[in-house]
Design a protein around this motif. Structure first.
Motif, PDB file in Angstrom:
ATOM      1  N   LEU A  74       0.842  -1.196   0.000  1.00 41.42           N
ATOM      2  CA  LEU A  74       0.000   0.000   0.000  1.00 41.42           C
ATOM      3  C   LEU A  74       0.882   1.252   0.000  1.00 41.42           C
ATOM      4  N   GLY A  75       1.875   1.261   0.872  1.00 38.10           N
ATOM      5  CA  GLY A  75       2.783   2.409   0.942  1.00 38.10           C
ATOM      6  C   GLY A  75       3.504   2.633  -0.376  1.00 38.10           C
ATOM      7  N   SER A 124       4.406   5.576  -5.361  1.00 36.70           N
ATOM      8  CA  SER A 124       4.524   5.549  -6.818  1.00 36.70           C
ATOM      9  C   SER A 124       3.532   6.519  -7.451  1.00 36.70           C
ATOM     10  N   LEU A 125       2.314   6.531  -6.921  1.00 35.09           N
ATOM     11  CA  LEU A 125       1.302   7.450  -7.455  1.00 35.09           C
ATOM     12  C   LEU A 125       1.725   8.899  -7.230  1.00 35.09           C
ATOM     13  N   SER A 126       2.280   9.160  -6.065  1.00 33.08           N
ATOM     14  CA  SER A 126       2.632  10.551  -5.793  1.00 33.08           C
ATOM     15  C   SER A 126       3.821  10.985  -6.646  1.00 33.08           C
ATOM     16  N   LEU A 127       4.691  10.032  -7.002  1.00 30.17           N
ATOM     17  CA  LEU A 127       5.831  10.400  -7.845  1.00 30.17           C
ATOM     18  C   LEU A 127       5.435  10.626  -9.295  1.00 30.17           C
ATOM     19  N   THR A 128       4.352  10.008  -9.718  1.00 25.61           N
ATOM     20  CA  THR A 128       3.934  10.153 -11.116  1.00 25.61           C
ATOM     21  C   THR A 128       2.721  11.059 -11.224  1.00 25.61           C
ATOM     22  N   ARG A 129       2.538  11.917 -10.239  1.00 24.94           N
ATOM     23  CA  ARG A 129       1.312  12.719 -10.214  1.00 24.94           C
ATOM     24  C   ARG A 129       1.158  13.507 -11.516  1.00 24.94           C
ATOM     25  N   CYS A 130      -0.041  13.512 -12.044  1.00 28.94           N
ATOM     26  CA  CYS A 130      -0.315  14.208 -13.286  1.00 28.94           C
ATOM     27  C   CYS A 130      -1.495  15.131 -13.063  1.00 28.94           C
ATOM     28  N   ALA A 131      -1.467  16.276 -13.697  1.00 29.46           N
ATOM     29  CA  ALA A 131      -2.615  17.166 -13.634  1.00 29.46           C
ATOM     30  C   ALA A 131      -3.389  17.014 -14.938  1.00 29.46           C
ATOM     31  N   PRO A 132      -4.625  16.558 -14.886  1.00 29.11           N
ATOM     32  CA  PRO A 132      -5.376  16.337 -16.112  1.00 29.11           C
ATOM     33  C   PRO A 132      -5.724  17.650 -16.804  1.00 29.11           C
ATOM     34  N   TYR A 150       4.674   3.399   5.409  1.00 33.48           N
ATOM     35  CA  TYR A 150       5.565   4.516   5.078  1.00 33.48           C
ATOM     36  C   TYR A 150       7.005   4.030   4.913  1.00 33.48           C
ATOM     37  N   ASP A 151       7.409   3.165   5.828  1.00 34.86           N
ATOM     38  CA  ASP A 151       8.760   2.595   5.765  1.00 34.86           C
ATOM     39  C   ASP A 151       8.977   1.876   4.432  1.00 34.86           C
ATOM     40  N   GLY A 152       7.982   1.087   4.030  1.00 35.21           N
ATOM     41  CA  GLY A 152       8.062   0.361   2.758  1.00 35.21           C
ATOM     42  C   GLY A 152       8.176   1.330   1.590  1.00 35.21           C
ATOM     43  N   ALA A 153       7.414   2.415   1.661  1.00 33.68           N
ATOM     44  CA  ALA A 153       7.422   3.399   0.575  1.00 33.68           C
ATOM     45  C   ALA A 153       8.769   4.106   0.497  1.00 33.68           C
ATOM     46  N   VAL A 154       9.304   4.482   1.651  1.00 37.43           N
ATOM     47  CA  VAL A 154      10.596   5.182   1.680  1.00 37.43           C
ATOM     48  C   VAL A 154      11.681   4.282   1.092  1.00 37.43           C
ATOM     49  N   TYR A 155      11.686   3.027   1.512  1.00 40.94           N
ATOM     50  CA  TYR A 155      12.712   2.112   1.009  1.00 40.94           C
ATOM     51  C   TYR A 155      12.588   1.941  -0.505  1.00 40.94           C
ATOM     52  N   HIS A 156      11.347   1.785  -0.961  1.00 42.28           N
ATOM     53  CA  HIS A 156      11.100   1.575  -2.391  1.00 42.28           C
ATOM     54  C   HIS A 156      11.609   2.766  -3.216  1.00 42.28           C
ATOM     55  N   VAL A 157      11.266   3.974  -2.771  1.00 38.24           N
ATOM     56  CA  VAL A 157      11.660   5.173  -3.519  1.00 38.24           C
ATOM     57  C   VAL A 157      13.183   5.308  -3.522  1.00 38.24           C
ATOM     58  N   TRP A 158      13.791   5.091  -2.355  1.00 41.58           N
ATOM     59  CA  TRP A 158      15.246   5.201  -2.281  1.00 41.58           C
ATOM     60  C   TRP A 158      15.930   4.146  -3.158  1.00 41.58           C
TER      61      TRP A 158
END
Lengths: 226, 349
Positions: A12-13, A18-26, A108-116
């Motif tokens: 989930l994190g 990933s969604l926040s990194l690829t945020r797009c404005a329609p 959050y921990d999972g998300a941080v590790y993934h992004v890094w």
């Protein structure tokens, strides 16, 4: 499919990051041109506890940018520590239980590790690698290259057949139109025997605990600014 | 918070046995001179003791990813038992194999048992070159079949290309072949002499010019195929300007950090990485934390060639692979073979 609770929260994190990194404005500029929306990276003075927590979930872009140089993930560790403190404030305030907070932090921990991990430099024997499914265009190109190499070199026909079969299997999924997908679902529904009804989401053996559900909802609400 | 060492991935050599005899093999127990005074310990633990060893390693570290390697890990008949255990411990698993024993049934069952990534060698688009480097007739056909089997059962493959003088010019076609067979990434590993590889050093070690040319090919191929390509063995920036290849991943030795590749051999010996012969201690006899304590690791971590001390990147680059220097020339502070070649080429030219 069963999924371990910790894996569930990590996934989930990672999805949120990933969604926040690829945020797009329609509807801005042109189609296919994602427009990055500026986001604040620090909490404004007088921010609420939730707002302070939310800011940690909006700093993945900064983390991604710094990760190449930050081989020890110092920023990630700082973010994780700050996130935990901000969560603990919510526990003290009685807004969340300790069990739910642990799970939110797991995500959050999972998300941080993934992004890094996705953005930092390499070490010996770690391949950079995207676990996401191959896109339809990649599969088409792979198929063309496979045909070319098959004609160039002598590859065992049985092996070639397996490689083609795997490609066709993947392509068949991507080649389906929306109507075909819906027809396939309808067919499955019709063919499902009464004694084996399709389970409701709540009945799926994902085994999210009430705390995991609450933690997931909390993260989504937080990001939606609720 | 706990005080267990956080390790991103633990390398576990489950066996020293192998069904190939790769010329470039870096396994530390291979290629030892007959007159060597102290040989690397040989053998492997039985299933029960191996499980105890794995449990101790996981209990005493904060580690959620294990890479199973060997030798050839598929030669261990109790591998399913080990995988069941790792799955129970919620550990992600990568398997490094030569693919020889990865038939369809085996691939399906290994994927089912939780292997998330298969790292398989693809050394050339030409059968005879791959087979010669593997010293095993039929190796090329076997690895292609293995890649197809894994993909057929929705597993993930990364192809590993070991760049030697014998195959470095085949890189582009090999990348095409890997891509066609569904590899999700490619590891470009310049030949790093060690184990049996050091016996073939003059025959296999590519020149700096050859590696630079290969990186140019890899950069273009990465863009053409959208395939992530990582250069896993350190490449010294004083020899090749790695910044000229922005689509390739580069890295340096991570010994002593969270990203270190502590290696657990089949008898429980722990080493700083899989290329090094340094035994830090035995996990059956001591706690993991003590084995990897600064008192034992510092000598390894801080060693690099004197010639690099004046370089501003010295402490980061560390002169490339110190383990290769150790294995080939007897000291972690020697200049490793690829850098020697480069320095000689620079002087000459």
């Amino acid at each position: 499919m069963t999924i371990h609770r910790r894996s569930f929260m990590k996934l989930l994190g990672i999805s949120v990051a990933s969604l926040s990194l690829t945020r797009c404005a329609p509807f801005t500029t042109t189609c296919y041109a994602p427009t990055l929306t500026p986001i604040p990276t620090r909490s404004p003075a007088g921010a609420t506890r939730r707002e302070r927590l939310r800011q940690y979930w909006l700093r993945f872009d900064e983390l991604a940018q710094k990760s190449w140089e930050d081989t020890e993930n110092q920023l990630g560790k700082e973010l994780a520590a700050g996130h935990r403190l901000a969560l603990d404030e919510l526990v003290e305030n009685g807004e969340l239980s300790a069990a739910v907070v642990d799970l939110v932090h797991e995500a959050y921990d999972g998300a941080v590790y993934h992004v890094w991990r996705s953005n930092t430099g390499m070490t010996c024997y770690v391949g950079t690698f995207n676990y996401g499914p191959a896109s339809a265009s990649v599969l088409v190109e792979q198929s063309q290259v496979l045909n070319q190499v098959a004609s160039q070199w002598t590859i065992d026909p049985a092996t070639l057949a397996k490689a083609q079969s795997a490609l066709e299997h993947d392509m068949s999924y991507y080649a389906l139109s929306q109507e075909e997908v819906e027809a396939l679902y309808s067919q499955l529904l019709e063919e499902s025997r009464p004694e084996q009804p399709l389970p409701e989401f709540e009945e799926l053996p994902l085994e999210p605990t009430p705390e995991a559900k609450e933690a997931s909802r909390f993260i989504i609400d937080l990001l939606m600014g609720k | 918070m706990n005080n267990k060492p956080h390790i991103q991935s633990l390398i576990v050599e489950v066996t020293q046995r192998c069904n190939h005899a790769c010329l470039h093999c870096y396994n530390v127990w291979q290629g030892e001179p007959a007159e060597a005074q102290s040989r690397y310990p040989r053998g492997e633990l039985d299933s029960a003791r191996t499980l105890r060893l794995l449990a101790k390693a996981l209990d005493e570290t904060d580690c959620h990813h294990v890479t199973l390697t060997g030798g050839e890990p598929l030669l261990r008949s109790d591998l399913p038992l080990l995988l069941d255990f790792l799955r129970e411990r919620n550990v992600r698993v990568t398997l490094i194999s030569n693919g020889r024993l990865l038939d369809e049934e085996r691939a399906a069952s290994l994927i089912d048992q939780g292997i998330g990534l298969f790292e398989l060698p693809l050394l050339s688009h030409r059968r005879e070159v791959h087979d010669r480097l593997s010293a095993a007739p039929g190796a090329w056909d076997a690895v292609l079949e293995a890649m197809a089997n894994v993909r057929l059962h929705h597993g993930q493959v990364v192809a590993a290309f070991v760049a030697t003088r014998l195959n470095i010019e085949h890189l582009y076609e090999t990348i095409r072949l890997a891509y066609a067979f569904g590899a999700r990434a490619l590891m470009f590993n310049r030949f790093n002499p060690g184990g049996r590889g050091r016996l073939h050093l003059p025959e296999l070690l590519p020149s700096v010019d050859q590696v630079r040319a290969a990186l140019t090919v890899a950069e273009a191929a990465s863009l053409e195929f959208g395939l992530p390509i990582s250069c896993s063995i350190p490449i010294q920036p004083c020899l090749i300007d790695t910044a000229a290849f922005p689509h390739l991943g580069f890295g340096y030795c991570a010994a002593g950090t969270e990203r270190a590749y502590y290696t657990l051999d089949p008898l429980g010996n722990v080493r700083p990485c899989n290329h090094s012969t340094t035994v830090l201690g035995n996990l059956l006899a001591e706690p993991f934390g003590e084995i990897v304590s600064p008192a034992r690791m510092d000598g390894f971590v801080h060693a690099y060639p004197a010639v690099c001390h004046a370089c501003e990147l010295g402490a980061t680059c560390q002169g490339g692979c110190k383990a290769a220097a150790q294995v080939c020339y007897g000291s972690l502070e020697e200049v490793e073979p690829f850098m020697r070649t480069g320095r000689w080429e620079n002087l000459r030219g």
